[in-house]
Design an enzyme around this catalytic site. Structure first.
Site, PDB file in Angstrom:
ATOM      1  N   GLU A 205     -10.074   5.773   2.796  1.00  0.00           N
ATOM      2  CA  GLU A 205     -10.690   4.893   3.825  1.00  0.00           C
ATOM      3  C   GLU A 205     -10.553   5.818   5.130  1.00  0.00           C
ATOM      4  O   GLU A 205      -9.830   6.685   5.365  1.00  0.00           O
ATOM      5  CB  GLU A 205      -9.608   3.892   4.186  1.00  0.00           C
ATOM      6  CG  GLU A 205      -9.856   2.834   5.207  1.00  0.00           C
ATOM      7  CD  GLU A 205      -8.731   1.832   5.471  1.00  0.00           C
ATOM      8  OE1 GLU A 205      -9.014   1.203   6.586  1.00  0.00           O
ATOM      9  OE2 GLU A 205      -7.964   1.886   4.648  1.00  0.00           O
TER      10      GLU A 205
ATOM     11  N   GLU B   7       0.805  -1.198   0.071  1.00  0.00           N
ATOM     12  CA  GLU B   7       0.013  -0.136  -0.041  1.00  0.00           C
ATOM     13  C   GLU B   7       0.820   1.270  -0.048  1.00  0.00           C
ATOM     14  O   GLU B   7       1.924   1.389   0.632  1.00  0.00           O
ATOM     15  CB  GLU B   7      -0.899   0.124   1.438  1.00  0.00           C
ATOM     16  CG  GLU B   7      -1.768  -1.324   1.385  1.00  0.00           C
ATOM     17  CD  GLU B   7      -2.532  -1.434   2.827  1.00  0.00           C
ATOM     18  OE1 GLU B   7      -2.852  -0.415   3.390  1.00  0.00           O
ATOM     19  OE2 GLU B   7      -2.738  -2.446   3.072  1.00  0.00           O
TER      20      GLU B   7
END
Length: 472
Positions: A387, A276
């Site tokens: 997120e 990520e």
């Protein structure tokens, strides 16, 4: 973590860090050393339910001899909580610990800091308060890994074909570099971790790690909410995107807001592998509300492996001008200037390591292939998007913003975006997405709208304000 062990040893460095004041008359400090009380009084005052500041008051009767005083002061130094200028006003735990337990905890914290803060050849003070240490490349935390001990960074890989170089972005996109200072060749810049940083975490073992969650986006039970675009069903060897950078408001210390790419493989169980990268606002991790460039990895669904940035052995940094975890500047403004960062993650066809590139041709570093199980071969899914954490501290939905804090329908200059979405195929080619799907967990709180055109290729707008009349 169970805080047990020996009493924290008295050393010159620790005694210097204690803010201890001895008052010799009526519990107040004066110039002289006279006592009028016929008793021994020890007062310990704690503030904010932690030990961030400590005042001591002693009143000694005249018959006490010097040797007794020395022994007493030694006893006080052994049992008193430790305080230092790095503590800040953050709670050490959910409840006040006893002095000896506090000493044990600080001993564990300082041992951990010694592992991740490496000796600096040069130190740079950032305008935002960060301290950037220039550390010899071969001494960075990655090389604490048993499989990397004694190694040095590998040579640059072959870049994906059709890799556009139209956007030449400067490396000076972080606050610390705006001072004009830089790290020497052969070193890498590392944001120094402080006691404050670790004390904000729930435990030393959880510091710098994400909590385990369901990556399938079933987030009703863990408070994580997403608005993402994703592709699946093929073999992926990397991904690229330009990510719009904002400074969303985060409601409290225990929540965050991020925008990133996920390169994913595994069964979404205990064997999940992810790589990520993106930007995040995380008051718990960094102690402020700046958007920061970050990386993450795990090979067991966020259980025991992986971490943010360089907070454990894993990611090998090769760039001497980019500090992972440092604040990004400039950022976008509503109905004003827009700023984005371009990130590329891809698998080196020759050695199998996963590389990270910023902008056009600026290599940041790589994740060694041995860190992973499924990602030693390829990814089975790529995700792009936002997120947030919804802790519901007030009993209602959080007001933590995602992206710009505005819904996708407001469009350019107001809503946050991802553009030029691409993936890397089996032959190391960068190719457009053929089957981008979009999903928002709670579209009344945060939503997403995808599209495609000749300028931006595959793109989407996403984000939202969190709590509102449609998201109670």
């Amino acid at each position: 973590m169970d805080l047990v062990g020996d009493v924290f040893p008295l050393t010159e460095s620790t005694t210097k860090s204690w803010n201890t004041q001895f008052c010799f008359v009526h519990g107040r400090r004066r110039q002289g050393f006279q006592c009028s009380e016929q008793q021994l009084l020890l007062t310990i005052e704690t503030r904010n339910r932690n030990f961030s500041s400590m005042d001591f008051s002693l009143c000694l009767t005249s018959p006490i001899i010097v040797s007794t005083l020395v022994h007493f002061l030694l006893l006080v130094s052994l049992v008193c909580p430790v305080s230092s200028s790095e503590f800040g006003n953050y709670p050490l735990a959910n409840e006040t610990l006893k002095p000896q337990e506090e000493i044990h905890k600080l001993k564990i914290i300082r041992n951990h800091l010694q592992k991740i803060n490496k000796p600096a050849i040069k130190t740079i003070q950032s305008p935002d308060g960060d301290i950037i240490d220039c550390v010899a490349s071969h001494l960075q935390p990655a090389f604490d890994h048993p499989q990397l001990k004694g190694h040095r960074p590998v040579d640059p890989p072959e870049r994906p074909k059709d890799h556009s170089r139209m956007e030449e972005l400067s490396e000076n996109f972080q606050l610390w570099s705006l001072s004009g200072e830089s790290c020497p060749e052969g070193t890498i810049p590392i944001r120094r971790t402080t006691e404050q940083d670790i004390l904000r975490a729930s435990s030393v073992s959880k510091f710098g790690r994400k909590i385990r969650r369901h990556v399938r986006r079933d987030t009703n039970n863990n408070g994580h909410e997403h608005a993402v675009g994703y592709v699946s069903g093929e073999q992926y060897y990397g991904a690229k995107a330009s990510i719009n950078v904002w400074a969303p408001k985060v409601a409290n210390q225990y929540e965050f807001s991020l925008s990133q790419m996920w390169v994913i493989s595994g069964s979404f169980g205990d064997d999940l592998n992810t790589i990520e990268a993106g930007w995040q606002v995380s008051p718990e991790l960094y102690g402020d509300s700046y958007p920061r460039f970050f990386t993450y990895w795990t090979s067991d669904a966020y259980q025991a492996t992986g971490c943010y940035n360089l907070l454990c052995s894993g990611f090998v940094q090769t760039n001497s001008r980019i500090a992972i975890g440092a604040a990004i500047s400039p950022t976008s403004s509503y109905a004003g200037g827009q700023f984005d960062i371009s990130l590329l993650i891809w698998k080196d066809p020759k050695h199998g390591n996963w590389w990270l590139e910023f902008g056009s041709g600026i290599l940041v570093g790589y994740w060694p292939s041995f860190l992973f199980t499924h990602l030693r071969d390829h990814a089975s899914m790529v995700q792009f998007g936002g997120e947030i954490v919804n802790s519901r501290q007030t009993g209602s939905h959080t007001s933590t913003q995602m992206g710009s804090g505005h819904f996708a329908g407001e469009g350019f200059g107001k809503a946050s975006y991802f553009r030029n979405l691409q993936v890397v195929d089996w032959d190391n080619n960068l190719v457009p997405l053929s089957n981008l799907r979009v999903l928002a967990d709670h579209s009344n709180c945060y939503d997403i709208q995808g599209g495609i055109n000749n300028v931006w290729g595959n793109y989407f707008y996403y984000g939202g304000p969190g709590r509102n009349v449609r998201c109670p």
